[in-house]
Design a protein around this motif. Structure first.
Motif, short mmCIF file in Angstrom:
data_model
loop_
_atom_site.label_atom_id
_atom_site.label_comp_id
_atom_site.label_asym_id
_atom_site.label_seq_id
_atom_site.Cartn_x
_atom_site.Cartn_y
_atom_site.Cartn_z
N VAL A 163 1.74 -12.95 6.47
CA VAL A 163 0.41 -12.66 5.92
C VAL A 163 -0.21 -11.45 6.62
O VAL A 163 -0.76 -10.55 5.97
CB VAL A 163 -0.51 -13.89 6.05
CG1 VAL A 163 -1.94 -13.56 5.64
CG2 VAL A 163 0.02 -15.05 5.21
N ARG A 164 -0.10 -11.42 7.93
CA ARG A 164 -0.69 -10.31 8.70
C ARG A 164 -0.04 -8.97 8.33
O ARG A 164 -0.73 -7.98 8.11
CB ARG A 164 -0.51 -10.59 10.20
CG ARG A 164 -0.91 -9.47 11.14
CD ARG A 164 -0.81 -9.92 12.60
NE ARG A 164 0.51 -10.42 12.97
CZ ARG A 164 1.53 -9.67 13.39
NH1 ARG A 164 1.37 -8.36 13.49
NH2 ARG A 164 2.69 -10.21 13.71
N LEU A 165 1.29 -8.96 8.27
CA LEU A 165 2.03 -7.70 8.10
C LEU A 165 2.11 -7.23 6.66
O LEU A 165 2.25 -6.03 6.40
CB LEU A 165 3.46 -7.86 8.65
CG LEU A 165 3.56 -8.08 10.16
CD1 LEU A 165 4.94 -8.57 10.54
CD2 LEU A 165 3.22 -6.79 10.91
N MET A 166 2.02 -8.16 5.70
CA MET A 166 2.22 -7.78 4.29
C MET A 166 1.00 -7.98 3.41
O MET A 166 1.00 -7.51 2.27
CB MET A 166 3.42 -8.56 3.73
CG MET A 166 4.73 -8.18 4.39
SD MET A 166 6.16 -9.01 3.67
CE MET A 166 6.19 -8.29 2.03
N SER A 167 -0.02 -8.66 3.91
CA SER A 167 -1.23 -8.87 3.10
C SER A 167 -2.47 -8.32 3.80
O SER A 167 -3.11 -7.37 3.31
CB SER A 167 -1.42 -10.37 2.82
OG SER A 167 -0.30 -10.91 2.15
N ARG A 168 -2.79 -8.87 4.96
CA ARG A 168 -4.09 -8.56 5.58
C ARG A 168 -4.17 -7.11 6.08
O ARG A 168 -5.10 -6.38 5.76
CB ARG A 168 -4.36 -9.53 6.73
CG ARG A 168 -5.82 -9.51 7.18
CD ARG A 168 -6.07 -10.45 8.34
NE ARG A 168 -5.46 -9.96 9.57
CZ ARG A 168 -4.86 -10.72 10.48
NH1 ARG A 168 -4.79 -12.03 10.31
NH2 ARG A 168 -4.33 -10.20 11.57
N ASN A 169 -3.19 -6.68 6.88
CA ASN A 169 -3.27 -5.34 7.44
C ASN A 169 -3.16 -4.23 6.40
O ASN A 169 -3.92 -3.24 6.47
CB ASN A 169 -2.24 -5.15 8.56
CG ASN A 169 -2.67 -5.87 9.84
OD1 ASN A 169 -3.75 -6.44 9.92
ND2 ASN A 169 -1.82 -5.82 10.86
N MET A 191 2.25 -3.00 9.85
CA MET A 191 2.48 -3.55 8.51
C MET A 191 3.86 -3.16 7.99
O MET A 191 4.49 -2.24 8.50
CB MET A 191 1.39 -3.08 7.54
CG MET A 191 1.36 -1.58 7.32
SD MET A 191 -0.22 -1.00 6.61
CE MET A 191 -1.29 -1.05 8.04
N VAL A 192 4.28 -3.88 6.95
CA VAL A 192 5.57 -3.64 6.29
C VAL A 192 5.31 -3.47 4.80
O VAL A 192 4.65 -4.31 4.17
CB VAL A 192 6.56 -4.79 6.54
CG1 VAL A 192 7.91 -4.47 5.93
CG2 VAL A 192 6.71 -5.07 8.04
N VAL A 193 5.82 -2.38 4.24
CA VAL A 193 5.56 -2.02 2.83
C VAL A 193 6.88 -1.68 2.15
O VAL A 193 7.93 -1.61 2.80
CB VAL A 193 4.60 -0.82 2.76
CG1 VAL A 193 3.25 -1.17 3.39
CG2 VAL A 193 5.20 0.41 3.45
N SER A 194 6.83 -1.43 0.84
CA SER A 194 8.08 -1.13 0.13
C SER A 194 8.45 0.35 0.15
O SER A 194 9.63 0.68 0.21
CB SER A 194 7.98 -1.61 -1.33
OG SER A 194 7.09 -0.79 -2.07
N ASP A 195 7.47 1.25 0.08
CA ASP A 195 7.75 2.66 -0.25
C ASP A 195 8.66 2.69 -1.48
O ASP A 195 9.69 3.37 -1.51
CB ASP A 195 8.38 3.42 0.92
CG ASP A 195 8.59 4.90 0.60
OD1 ASP A 195 8.03 5.39 -0.40
OD2 ASP A 195 9.34 5.57 1.34
N CYS A 223 0.82 -1.22 0.00
CA CYS A 223 0.00 0.00 0.00
C CYS A 223 0.85 1.27 0.00
O CYS A 223 0.34 2.35 0.31
CB CYS A 223 -0.97 -0.01 1.18
SG CYS A 223 -0.16 -0.13 2.79
N HIS A 224 2.12 1.16 -0.40
CA HIS A 224 2.96 2.36 -0.48
C HIS A 224 3.89 2.24 -1.69
O HIS A 224 5.04 1.80 -1.58
CB HIS A 224 3.77 2.53 0.81
CG HIS A 224 4.38 3.90 0.95
ND1 HIS A 224 4.49 4.54 2.15
CD2 HIS A 224 4.90 4.75 0.02
CE1 HIS A 224 5.07 5.73 1.96
NE2 HIS A 224 5.33 5.86 0.68
#
Length: 403
Positions: free
Chosen positions: A305-311, A253-257, A7-8
């Motif tokens: 899954v929680r940190l990179m997909s669901r949240n 969560m963890v994203v790329s930015d 999401c980033h």
């Protein structure tokens, strides 16, 4: 497992397609097991700050996306009357900067603008994302030092810039009870403020990124400007605190930015960290980057899954469609091998500009195939022949979802 929701992501189209574009960004996403991206409102020209500009963005993205895509709008001074029309048109929420954004066409907001925007967002269920750095008095003095030393740049963006910005965000969040989200948290020193606000009932979430979890200041070579980003990559002790906060649920969560640019803007010849564009390209490699470190710290696949997909899906008001393997959800899957190692090489990179600090890294976890709504879009280096991605326009009803 469920496809990753990043999401980033700065796609930069229209207007800066030499930096990145929908075709290349979404192919890189598919190759990394990412089935949904959410596009940031800046670095494209025009930025997504009006309904008209959003419509132009949608038109540009049509027929070019290999994965599904949603869109953030932007809050800039004076555009408060555009926010509700953009919500009606389907933006997932809004992003603002509390410091210069790096591009003049997306100016940062003052406190007055934030109050004005918050009043517009109350009752909509939408979310306001903050680049949480703020100019504070001591940092306005010019920092001396060799600009090719990473430490010179790091000194110019101290932790206090983040903590003071986050203090402002928490106060606004508690006052207006509008959903707020802190993007790319780099400083662990702000975690106590965030926890305190959440305990007081603030609807506040926070993300960190792969570069803060995988890279540390002590290891950045002289003049290696491909490592520059804002907020900056900090030291290894700070990094361990971020990992602990992920484990305890303090970071959601963890994203790329993913924030690419053309190689010349990175000023590699001079190695000048003060002049180089700040942004890191990593959209394709988030899953193996995260897993390579997380697996050594006893994180499980359910945590991934929680940190990179669901949240990230919930943050983006897509929690009813994306991020889970359940009846009624889109059949978005990534099939990957968590045991096998591979090396990042330039010829295997699918985003437009290949410059990344991860070049040459050996990572654990190979993406074998990516399935979007039940259709194979990527397998072992090959893509489907035509883009199958859809625009995800969120409705106000689903905006009420909370993490």
């Amino acid at each position: 497992m469920p496809g990753i929701v990043d999401c980033h992501v700065h796609v930069n189209e229209p207007g800066r397609t030499s930096w990145e574009g929908f075709w290349t960004a979404t192919r890189a996403a598919a190759a990394g097991g990412v089935t949904t991206i959410v596009d940031m409102p800046l670095n494209s020209i025009p930025p997504t700050t009006t309904l008209r500009n959003f419509q132009e963005k949608l038109k540009e993205a049509t027929g070019k996306c290999f994965v599904d895509i949603a869109f953030w709008g932007g809050v800039v001074p004076g555009n408060q009357l555009e926010l509700r029309p953009m919500i009606q048109a389907g933006v997932a929420g809004f992003k603002c900067f509390l410091i210069h954004s790096g591009v003049d066409e997306f100016p940062h907001v003052a406190e007055f603008d934030l109050h004005t925007a918050m009043k517009q967002l109350q009752g909509t269920g939408s979310v306001l994302l903050f680049h949480a750095e703020m100019d504070v008095h001591p940092t306005t003095e010019k920092i001396g030092g060799d600009p090719s030393h990473y430490s010179t740049f790091l000194q110019s963006r101290p932790d206090i810039m983040e903590t003071e910005a986050i203090r402002t965000v928490t106060e606004l969040c508690l006052q207006y009870r509008v959903r707020c989200h802190i993007v790319h948290l780099s400083s662990a020193k702000a975690l106590k403020l965030i926890q305190k606000a959440r305990q007081a009932g603030a609807p506040l979430t926070v993300e960190t990124t792969h570069h803060y979890l995988s890279l540390c200041a002590e290891n950045i070579p002289l003049g290696a400007t491909q490592f520059k980003c804002c907020p900056p990559i900090r030291g290894s002790a700070n990094q361990e605190q971020l990992w602990s906060a992920l484990k305890t649920g303090q970071i959601d969560m963890v994203v790329s930015d993913h924030s690419p640019c053309t190689p010349d803007l990175k000023k590699l010849e001079s190695g000048d960290f003060t002049q180089a564009w700040g942004g890191i390209s990593s959209l394709q490699f988030g899953l193996p980057l995260f897993w390579s470190s997380a697996s050594k710290r006893d994180f499980q696949l359910a945590d991934v899954v929680r940190l990179m997909s669901r949240n990230p899906a919930y943050l983006s008001s897509l929690g009813h469609l994306k991020g889970s393997l359940a009846p009624g959800f889109d059949a978005d899957l990534v099939i990957w091998d968590p045991e096998t190692d591979f090396q990042i090489q330039e010829e295997g990179i699918h985003h437009r500009n290949k410059l990344t600090p991860y070049l040459g890294f050996t990572l654990q976890g190979v993406v074998r195939a990516t399935i979007l709504r039940g259709q194979l879009v990527y397998k072992d280096g090959n893509f489907c022949s035509e883009p199958l991605g859809k625009h995800l326009l969120t409705s106000q009803k689903t905006n009420q979802a909370q993490l």
